[in-house]
Design an enzyme around this catalytic site. Structure first.
Site, PDB file in Angstrom:
ATOM      1  N   GLN A 110       0.844  -1.197   0.000  1.00 45.01           N
ATOM      2  CA  GLN A 110       0.000   0.000   0.000  1.00 45.01           C
ATOM      3  C   GLN A 110       0.878   1.245   0.000  1.00 45.01           C
ATOM      4  O   GLN A 110       2.080   1.175   0.223  1.00 45.01           O
ATOM      5  CB  GLN A 110      -0.894   0.009   1.243  1.00 45.01           C
ATOM      6  CG  GLN A 110      -0.117  -0.090   2.546  1.00 45.01           C
ATOM      7  CD  GLN A 110      -0.953  -0.644   3.687  1.00 45.01           C
ATOM      8  OE1 GLN A 110      -2.149  -0.749   3.598  1.00 45.01           O
ATOM      9  NE2 GLN A 110      -0.297  -1.011   4.781  1.00 45.01           N
ATOM     10  N   HIS A 165     -10.802   4.446  18.528  1.00 47.77           N
ATOM     11  CA  HIS A 165     -10.179   3.261  19.121  1.00 47.77           C
ATOM     12  C   HIS A 165     -10.801   2.874  20.464  1.00 47.77           C
ATOM     13  O   HIS A 165     -10.874   1.696  20.788  1.00 47.77           O
ATOM     14  CB  HIS A 165      -8.661   3.460  19.217  1.00 47.77           C
ATOM     15  CG  HIS A 165      -7.998   3.456  17.875  1.00 47.77           C
ATOM     16  ND1 HIS A 165      -7.582   4.606  17.226  1.00 47.77           N
ATOM     17  CD2 HIS A 165      -7.733   2.437  17.011  1.00 47.77           C
ATOM     18  CE1 HIS A 165      -7.089   4.292  16.046  1.00 47.77           C
ATOM     19  NE2 HIS A 165      -7.158   2.983  15.890  1.00 47.77           N
ATOM     20  N   ASP A 172      -1.223   0.446  13.187  1.00 46.23           N
ATOM     21  CA  ASP A 172      -0.864   1.721  13.810  1.00 46.23           C
ATOM     22  C   ASP A 172      -0.651   1.591  15.319  1.00 46.23           C
ATOM     23  O   ASP A 172      -0.155   2.515  15.957  1.00 46.23           O
ATOM     24  CB  ASP A 172      -1.925   2.796  13.506  1.00 46.23           C
ATOM     25  CG  ASP A 172      -3.328   2.346  13.866  1.00 46.23           C
ATOM     26  OD1 ASP A 172      -3.481   1.599  14.847  1.00 46.23           O
ATOM     27  OD2 ASP A 172      -4.277   2.740  13.160  1.00 46.23           O
ATOM     28  N   ASP A 220      -0.547  -7.871  10.995  1.00 47.55           N
ATOM     29  CA  ASP A 220      -0.732  -6.826   9.991  1.00 47.55           C
ATOM     30  C   ASP A 220       0.162  -7.170   8.816  1.00 47.55           C
ATOM     31  O   ASP A 220       1.306  -7.575   8.992  1.00 47.55           O
ATOM     32  CB  ASP A 220      -0.357  -5.456  10.565  1.00 47.55           C
ATOM     33  CG  ASP A 220      -0.745  -4.323   9.620  1.00 47.55           C
ATOM     34  OD1 ASP A 220      -1.689  -3.596   9.948  1.00 47.55           O
ATOM     35  OD2 ASP A 220      -0.105  -4.177   8.552  1.00 47.55           O
ATOM     36  N   ASP A 244      -0.554 -11.773   5.784  1.00 43.14           N
ATOM     37  CA  ASP A 244      -1.929 -11.564   5.352  1.00 43.14           C
ATOM     38  C   ASP A 244      -2.821 -12.364   6.310  1.00 43.14           C
ATOM     39  O   ASP A 244      -2.653 -13.570   6.464  1.00 43.14           O
ATOM     40  CB  ASP A 244      -2.098 -12.078   3.915  1.00 43.14           C
ATOM     41  CG  ASP A 244      -3.473 -11.755   3.336  1.00 43.14           C
ATOM     42  OD1 ASP A 244      -4.474 -11.898   4.072  1.00 43.14           O
ATOM     43  OD2 ASP A 244      -3.543 -11.379   2.162  1.00 43.14           O
ATOM     44  N   ALA A 245      -3.760 -11.671   6.954  1.00 45.89           N
ATOM     45  CA  ALA A 245      -4.557 -12.318   7.999  1.00 45.89           C
ATOM     46  C   ALA A 245      -5.296 -13.541   7.461  1.00 45.89           C
ATOM     47  O   ALA A 245      -5.444 -14.543   8.165  1.00 45.89           O
ATOM     48  CB  ALA A 245      -5.547 -11.320   8.592  1.00 45.89           C
ATOM     49  N   ASP A 254      -9.453  -4.658  12.590  1.00 49.67           N
ATOM     50  CA  ASP A 254      -9.289  -3.237  12.279  1.00 49.67           C
ATOM     51  C   ASP A 254      -8.621  -3.096  10.907  1.00 49.67           C
ATOM     52  O   ASP A 254      -7.571  -2.469  10.774  1.00 49.67           O
ATOM     53  CB  ASP A 254      -8.441  -2.579  13.390  1.00 49.67           C
ATOM     54  CG  ASP A 254      -8.452  -1.065  13.299  1.00 49.67           C
ATOM     55  OD1 ASP A 254      -9.303  -0.519  12.580  1.00 49.67           O
ATOM     56  OD2 ASP A 254      -7.596  -0.431  13.944  1.00 49.67           O
TER      57      ASP A 254
END
Lengths: 517, 658
Positions: A245, A275, A303, A323, A357-358, A376
Site C-alpha cells: 500500500q 479506538h 498503527d 498486519d 496476510d490475515a 481493524d
C-alpha cells in the site's frame, strides 16, 4: 578591461540582488529544515529552536572560516554558491528519504543544517571583501546587511504563503536550489572581470548543478506526488510505497493524519474516539458475561492504537497483532509522533507483531485459541481487502477462537456506506456469529459502524472495568450503552452475503463511496 | 536491455512477436530459432526446464519397443487379480475409485508416468502448488449423483439446501474476481470485449445469447436436455446431432452474425475448452460448452432470469432485490450454489490435481506408477458360446489357463502372491471347472523405475483400458479390424503449458489481477494465477500459462512442439506475457514447460455422431474401455462418467453389487 577597478555601478547593484537571493535561499533552507523536523518529529517549538540555533551558529562558523580564504575570492564565492544550491536544494528530499531509511535522523538533520549554514556563512564575508575595493565600507555594510535582512523577510513571508501550499516541501527546496544555482551561474558573467580564466569549468559545474536539481524536481513525484499533495488537506510529512500500500502521513497544527492508499485511517485529534469505541465495548461485554479476555488477537491495526487501548487491561496476558505490512508496523514503532500516540504499544513485552496476510495466517494460526479478536482492517476498497470480510474468512476466524470468545470489528460508515456495513454484519451472521451492531461518532470520519460478534451468544453491552473507565476520554458507561442504539437512518437494509466467490461487499462499497469522493 | 538502444530493443521485441506468431501458427521454425535464443533479455538468469509427459517411453512403445522387449523375455511373475486398470489418468483413477467404493478391492492400476493424473496432473515448488493442465470443475448439478458423492467425500459439497441445491465449501469455489480481459489497452472485468461496441454488434451478441438460451431450454420427447453433463445424458435427437455436422464458425455464420468481438468470444471459448478454433470445432461441441453447465432450475423458473451462458453478463451487482440473508436462512457452513445462471466453478491451487489426489488416495497401494503396460491380451468370457468360439484359433490360444504358470520366470515369490490373491477369485475358478472355462485377460507391464526393464504380468478377470485409443491400439493384441479402423477417427490436440514463477506481481492498468487473465490480442489462452485460490494477493506467485496449437494439422503441430527447446519455449511464454506485462522479464524467475503432444480429443465435426466412437467404447471380450475421449469431450465429468460406466459393466459381470 580586466582591471578590478573597471567594475561599474550596475554590476555592483546586481551583486546586491545576489545578496538578496543568497539570503532568501539560506533562510528558506533553514525554514525547510525546521518545518520538516517539526512535521516528522513533532514538537515544533523544540525543532525550530534547535534548527535556528544550529543554523545561526553555523553562519558564525562560516564567517570565521572566511578568513582562511585569501585568493580567488570571486571564484570561491561562486563555488560556495553552487555548493549551497546543490546541498540546500536537495536538503528536503534528502531529509525525507533519510527519515525513512536512516536510523540517526537527527544527526542527518542537524548535519545538513550545519553544512548549509557554514556555506551561507562563508558567502557574505566573501562578497563584502569582493566589493570592498569598489565601494565605501560604510555604504557596503549598510547595503549588504539591508539586502540580507530584506531577503530574510521575503523568505519568511513567501515560504508559508506561497511556496509550501503551492509546491510542497520537496519542490520548494528544489526550486530555491535552482534559483540559487542560476544566480551562481549568472555570477560567472557578472564577476567575469575579476574572475581569472578559465570560466568554462565553473559554468559547466553550474549547469550540472541546475540539471541535477531539475531532474530531482521532475522526479519529486516519486517521493511525494504533486497530484497527491493536492489530494490531502494538509502537508505530507511522510510518504512511502510499500509492496502492499501507499502510506502517507500528513500534519496540520492540530496533529497528524495517516492515510493508506489515499484513505484516512486516523486523525490524531480524534482517533481516541475511534479506538476506544473499537476496544472497550468488547471488554465490557465480556465482563458482563463474567469473562476476562487474556489472549487477544488484533487483525490489521498496524498503527498500534487499538493495542494501546487493549493494554489498558492488566488482565490481558498476550496480544498478537497480525498486519500485512512491515512498513506500517515499523512506522508505528519508529515514527516518533506515532510511537508517542500509541505509547510504544508495539514494543510492549505482552505484544507480538506478525507481518502476514490475515487470511493466509488464519489458515494455520501459530497461536490460538484467542479470547478476544479486534478486526481493524482498512475499508473494503479492493478485492484483496474484500476477502477479509467474507464468510470464508470469518469461518477461518472461528477456528482460532476459544469458547465464548468475542470479536469486535470496524465496519466502515453505516451512513456513507449503509449496505456495506450491513453486508459485513449479515456476513458474520452467515458465518455463524451472533452479532450486536453499534456505532460511534468520530468527527474525522462521521458516524462510524462497529459490531460485536460471538458464536455462542449475542454480546450485550456491559460496564467498563473500573480501573479503565477513568482513563478514557470518550466512553463512559452511559455513552457505551447508547452506542448500541442505532438511529433509523443507519438501520438494516437487505443485502447479499459477502463470499469469496462473489465479493459483494467490494461492489457495494465502491458504489456507495463513489459519490462521496 | 530495454533501456539501451530503444529502437533496436523495440525491433527485437517486434521480431520476437512475429516469430512467436510464425512458430506457433505455421511458419518456419528452424530458420528463426537461433535468433530468438540469442535475444532473450533477463534481469536475472532465468531457470526452468521441460518437464513431464514421458514422451520418451511413449515413442519407444510407438516404435516397436514393446515387441522387442516381449520377444526378449518373460514376466518374472504372474499375479491374479479381479480387475487390471490400464492407465492412471482421471478415467483410470475414477474406475479404481468406483470399484473400491463398490467393495471390489482386488484390482491394480498401471500407469506409465511417475505420477498419476494424466492431464489433470499438478506440481509444486517453493511451497506453491500449481496445475499442469486441467484446473477447474464446474459444480455438477445435484442429479449427477456419482460425481456429487465424490465431492461430498472430499468435503467440497457439504450438504443440500431445502430446495435441493448443493451447499459447497466456500474455499473450493473460484474466488472473485474470476476473469479479466486485456482489451483496448487496459484490463477489464470478465471476458467482456464489448467496450465501445456499436449497436449492431451488441444486437448480434444479444441474439447469440437468446439462441443459447433457446438451446438450454430445449427438451427432446424423453425430456432430455440437448446438452447435459455428463454428455451421456444429452439428447441424441436428430436436431441436436445435426449440429455435429457443422463447424462452430458455420453455425455462427448461419445466423448472420458477423461481429468480430462475438467471433473472438466464441473462438476463445472453443480454444480454451477444446484446444480447437471456431473454424475447427463442431457446433455440437461449441454449444455444449455454452449450454451444458447451466443450473437445472434456471429454465424451470420460466421467467426472464438472465441466462448466463458463460457469456459475460455485466457484473451482477447486488441490488435491492437481494434477499435478506438472515431471512433466507443461509446454512452456516457453506454456500448454496446459485440457483440461476451457470454453475459456479470449483478450483484449487493445484487445479484438478486436488481431485486426482483424492482418487489416488482411495486407490492406495494398488497403483503402480512408472509401470507402462506393453501388452493387453484379452481373454474370453464365461458364456458357452464365447468359450467355443474362443477355444478355436483365437489369438490368445497361446495364453496359459488359469493356473499360475510363472515357472518360466523362476520367481518363487510369484506363486505365493498369486495364490494369496486367488482366494478372492476362488469361486470363479471353482465354477470354471464345472461349467465353462473363463480365460483371464493378460496384462504385461514393464517397470521403468528402480527395477528397470523388469516385466510383470497380471491375469485379470476383467481389464479396464483407460488409455487413449492411439495407445490402446498398440497395447491390445490382435485388435479386430473394425476397432483398429475406429481408432483412426480419434484425433488429439496439441498443447503447451508453462508454469511461470514470479518474484512479485507486475503493476497493472485497469481491473486487478484475477484468477484467469486473458489478452484479447494473443493467440495464447492467457494465464491462471495459482495463488489466487489461497487468498495470497501480494508477493511471489506462480502463473500457469496455456497455449493450444489450433488451425494446424495436429501431426505438424506435434512436430513443432517437440522441436522446441526449453529456451524457445520460455521465449514464447515471456514474449506473450510481455505484451500485457512489459516488466515480466524482471519478475519471472523460472519457467517450466510441459509439452502435451496428445492433450485432448479433438471434437471435430462428425466425431460426436460417428460410429467409431461407439465401437471404441464397447467392451472387447473381457476388456472394457473408459476415457473422456469416448465422449469426444476432454472433460473431467466425461472421464468420470465413462469410468463409472466401465466399472459398473465389470461389477455387473463379476456379479457384485454396486
Amino acid at each position: 578591461m580586466n582591471h578590478p577597478g573597471s567594475m561599474n555601478r550596475a554590476p555592483s547593484f546586481l551583486l546586491y540582488i545576489n545578496v538578496l537571493v543568497v539570503a532568501t535561499c539560506g533562510l528558506v533552507y533553514e525554514l525547510l529544515a525546521g518545518t520538516l523536523a517539526s512535521y516528522v518529529l513533532g514538537d515544533s517549538v523544540t525543532q525550530f529552536s534547535l534548527v535556528i540555533g544550529v543554523y545561526l551558529s553555523a553562519l558564525g562558523i562560516g564567517a570565521w572560516l572566511s578568513r582562511f580564504i585569501v585568493d580567488q575570492l570571486a571564484r570561491v564565492f561562486l563555488e560556495v554558491e553552487l555548493g549551497v544550491a546543490l546541498i540546500g536544494g536537495l536538503s528536503a528530499p534528502l531529509l525525507f528519504w533519510g527519515f525513512g531509511h536512516v536510523g540517526a535522523f537527527q544527526l542527518l538533520l542537524f548535519g545538513t543544517v550545519l553544512v548549509i549554514g557554514v556555506l551561507v556563512g562563508l558567502e557574505l564575508p566573501l562578497l563584502m571583501r569582493i566589493l570592498q575595493e569598489h565601494v565605501d565600507f560604510k555604504d557596503l555594510v549598510s547595503r549588504v546587511l539591508a539586502f540580507d535582512y530584506l531577503g530574510a523577510l521575503l523568505a519568511s513571508v513567501l515560504f508559508p504563503v506561497l511556496f509550501i501550499p503551492r509546491l510542497g516541501l520537496v519542490r520548494t527546496s528544489l526550486t530555491f536550489g535552482v534559483l540559487n544555482a542560476l544566480v551562481g551561474l549568472w555570477g560567472t558573467w557578472l564577476l567575469a572581470p575579476i574572475l581569472q580564466a578559465p570560466l568554462r569549468g565553473l559554468r559547466i559545474r553550474g549547469a550540472v548543478t541546475i540539471a541535477i536539481l531539475l531532474v530531482a524536481w521532475w522526479q519529486a513525484d516519486r517521493l511525494t506526488r504533486l497530484a497527491e499533495e493536492s489530494l490531502f488537506a494538509h502537508p505530507i510529512v511522510y510518504a512511502r510505497t510499500s509492496p502492499y500500500q501507499r502510506i502517507v502521513v500528513t500534519r496540520n497544527s492540530l496533529g497528524f493524519q495517516l492515510y493508506l492508499n489515499g484513505n484516512l485511517q486516523f486523525n490524531a485529534v480524534d482517533e481516541y474516539r475511534y479506538h476506544e469505541a473499537l476496544v472497550h465495548p468488547l471488554f465490557a461485554s465480556a465482563a458482563l458475561a463474567g469473562q476476562t479476555p487474556k489472549r487477544v488477537l488484533v487483525l490489521g491495526g498496524g498503527d498500534g492504537l487499538a493495542v494501546r487501548e487493549i493494554l489498558r487491561y492488566e488482565t490481558v496476558k498476550a496480544v498478537t497483532l497480525v498486519d500485512i505490512d512491515p512498513a506500517m508496523t515499523g512506522l508505528s514503532r519508529a515514527f516518533p509522533p506515532l510511537a508517542a500516540l500509541n505509547r510504544r504499544a508495539l514494543d510492549d513485552p505482552r505484544v507480538r507483531v506478525v507481518n502476514a496476510d490475515a487470511y493466509v495466517w488464519l489458515e494455520r494460526p501459530d497461536e490460538s485459541p484467542f479470547d478476544a479478536v479486534f478486526i481493524d482492517f482498512p475499508d473494503p476498497n479492493n478485492f484483496a481487502l474484500g476477502k477479509l470480510y467474507t464468510t470464508g474468512f470469518f469461518r477461518r476466524l472461528r477456528g482460532a477462537l476459544a469458547a465464548n470468545a468475542i470479536v469486535a470489528i470496524q465496519g466502515t460508515s453505516p451512513f456513507v456506506a449503509r449496505r456495506s456495513y450491513w453486508c459485513i454484519v449479515r456476513t458474520m451472521e452467515a458465518a455463524g456469529f451472533q452479532v450486536a451492531p453499534y456505532h460511534a461518532a468520530v468527527p474525522s470520519f462521521g458516524v462510524w459502524g462497529y459490531a460485536l460478534a460471538c458464536a455462542e451468544r449475542r454480546p450485550e453491552p456491559g460496564p467498563i472495568a473500573a480501573s479503565v473507565v477513568g482513563q478514557l476520554r470518550y466512553l463512559g458507561n452511559d455513552t457505551l450503552r447508547e452506542l448500541f442504539l442505532l438511529p433509523p437512518d443507519i438501520g438494516p437494509l437487505p443485502v447479499e452475503i459477502n463470499r469469496l466467490d462473489n465479493q459483494a461487499l467490494v461492489r457495494y462499497y465502491e458504489a456507495e463511496s463513489r459519490p462521496w469522493n | 536491455m530495454e533501456l539501451n538502444g530503444g529502437d533496436d530493443a523495440a525491433q527485437a521485441r517486434q521480431s520476437r512477436r512475429d516469430w512467436l506468431r510464425a512458430a506457433l501458427c505455421g511458419g518456419g521454425v528452424a530458420a528463426t530459432l537461433p535468433m530468438v535464443a540469442g535475444c532473450l533479455p533477463h534481469a536475472a538468469p532465468l531457470a526452468g526446464e521441460i518437464v513431464g509427459a514421458n514422451d520418451r517411453v511413449g515413442h519407444w512403445l510407438r516404435d516397436g519397443g514393446a515387441e522387442q522387449r516381449l520377444a526378449g523375455g518373460q514376466p518374472i511373475e504372474w499375479r491374479e487379480v479381479d480387475v487390471a486398470i490400464v492407465g492412471g489418468g482421471v478415467a483410470g483413477l475414477a474406475a479404481a475409485y468406483r470399484l473400491e467404493r463398490a467393495g471390489c478391492h482386488d484390482f491394480v492400476l498401471l500407469e506409465l508416468e511417475e505420477s498419476t493424473g494424466g492431464t489433470a496432473r499438478s506440481g509444486s515448488r517453493d511451497g506453491f502448488a500449481f496445475p499442469w493442465g486441467a484446473h477447474y470443475l464446474p459444480l455438477p448439478r445435484p442429479d449427477n449423483e456419482p460425481l456429487v458423492r465424490l465431492l461430498e467425500e472430499m468435503g467440497v459439497v457439504v450438504g443440500r439446501a431445502p430446495n435441493g441445491q448443493l451447499i459447497v465449501d466456500e474455499a473450493a469455489l473460484c474466488r472473485d474476481p474470476q476473469e479479466r480481459l486485456f482489451f483496448e489497452g487496459e484490463w477489464r472485468e470478465d471476458l467482456d470485449p464489448w467496450e465501445g461496441a456499436d449497436a449492431d454488434e451488441l444486437r448480434q451478441f444479444d441474439a447469440f445469447r437468446q439462441e443459447i438460451a433457446r438451446w438450454i431450454q430445449w427438451r427432446d420427447r424423453l425430456g432430455r436436455r440437448a446438452f447435459s453433463l455428463p454428455s451421456s445424458r444429452s439428447s441424441d435427437d436428430a436436431e441436436v446431432l445435426a449440429l455435429d455436422q457443422l463447424t462452430m464458425a458455420q453455425w455462427v455464420a448461419q445466423h448472420g452474425w458477423t461481429s468480430p468481438r462475438l467471433r473472438w468470444f466464441v473462438d476463445y471459448a472453443c480454444r480454451d475448452d477444446y484446444g480447437m478454433s471456431i473454424d475447427e470445432v463442431s457446433a455440437w461441441a461449441g454449444l455444449f460448452y455454452f449450454c451444458a453447465r447451466q443450473s437445472e432450475s434456471s429454465h424451470e423458473r420460466g421467467d426472464h432470469a438472465p441466462v448466463d451462458s458463460g457469456v459475460p453478463a455485466h457484473a451482477a451487482f447486488p441490488d435491492d432485490s437481494a434477499t435478506d440473508a438472515s431471512a433466507a436462512g443461509v446454512p452456516q457452513d457453506g454456500v448454496v450454489a446459485d440457483a440461476f445462471g451457470s454453475q459456479p466453478l470449483l478450483t484449487w491451487p493445484e487445479g484438478n490435481g486436488r481431485l486426482v489426489r483424492h482418487l489416488r488416495e482411495v486407490a492406495g497401494d494398488r497403483v503402480y506408477t512408472a509401470c507402462p503396460v506393453l501388452r493387453i491380451r484379452p481373454g474370453t468370457l464365461q458364456s458357452p458360446t464365447q468359450k467355443s468360439s474362443n477355444a478355436a484359433g483365437d489369438e490368445s490360444s497361446g495364453v496359459p489357463s488359469n493356473a499360475p504358470s510363472s515357472s518360466s520366470s523362476g520367481a518363487s515369490s510369484a506363486s505365493s502372491v498369486a495364490s494369496s490373491s486367488a482366494s478372492s477369485s476362488a469361486s470363479s475358478v471353482a465354477s470354471s471347472e464345472t461349467e465353462t472355462a473363463e480365460v483371464r485377460a493378460e496384462v504385461i507391464a514393464m517397470s521403468t523405475a528402480e527395477e528397470r526393464g523388469v516385466l510383470r504380468g497380471w491375469r485379470a478377470r476383467r481389464v479396464i483400458c483407460a488409455v487413449p485409443q492411439f495407445v490402446a491400439r498398440r497395447l491390445i493384441a490382435n485388435l479386430p479390424e473394425e476397432r483398429a479402423k475406429a481408432t483412426e477417427s480419434f484425433q488429439y490436440g496439441v498443447w503447451m503449458v508453462a508454469n511461470v514463477q514470479m518474484r512479485d506481481r507486475p503493476r497493472d492498468r485497469g481491473f486487478p489481477l484475477a484468477w484467469d487473465n486473458v489478452d484479447y490480442r494473443s493467440d495464447s489462452l492467457g494465464y491462471v494465477v495459482a495463488t489466487h485460490q489461497q487468498g495470497i494477493d501480494h508477493g511471489p506467485t506462480v502463473w500457469t500459462w496455456y497455449y493450444a496449437f489450433v488451425n494446424a494439422d495436429p501431426r505438424v503441430a506435434r512436430r513443432r512442439l517437440y522441436g522446441l527447446s526449453w529456451e524457445d519455449a520460455a521465449a514464447l511464454v515471456l514474449s506473450d506475457l510481455e505484451r500485457v506485462h512489459p516488466e515480466i522479464r524482471a519478475l519471472a524467475t523460472r519457467v517450466d514447460v510441459m509439452r502435451w503432444g496428445h492433450a485432448m480429443i479433438r471434437a471435430y465435426p462428425g466425431f460426436r455422431a460417428s460410429e467409431a466412437r461407439r465401437v471404441a467404447a464397447a467392451p472387447l471380450a473381457n476388456v472394457h474401455f473408459a476415457h473422456s475421449e469416448l465422449s469426444g469431450l476432454a472433460l473431467f465429468e466425461e472421464a468420470f462418467d465413462h469410468a463409472c460406466r466401465a466399472a459398473d459393466e465389470v461389477l455387473d459381470q463379476l456379479g457384485r453389487q454396486r
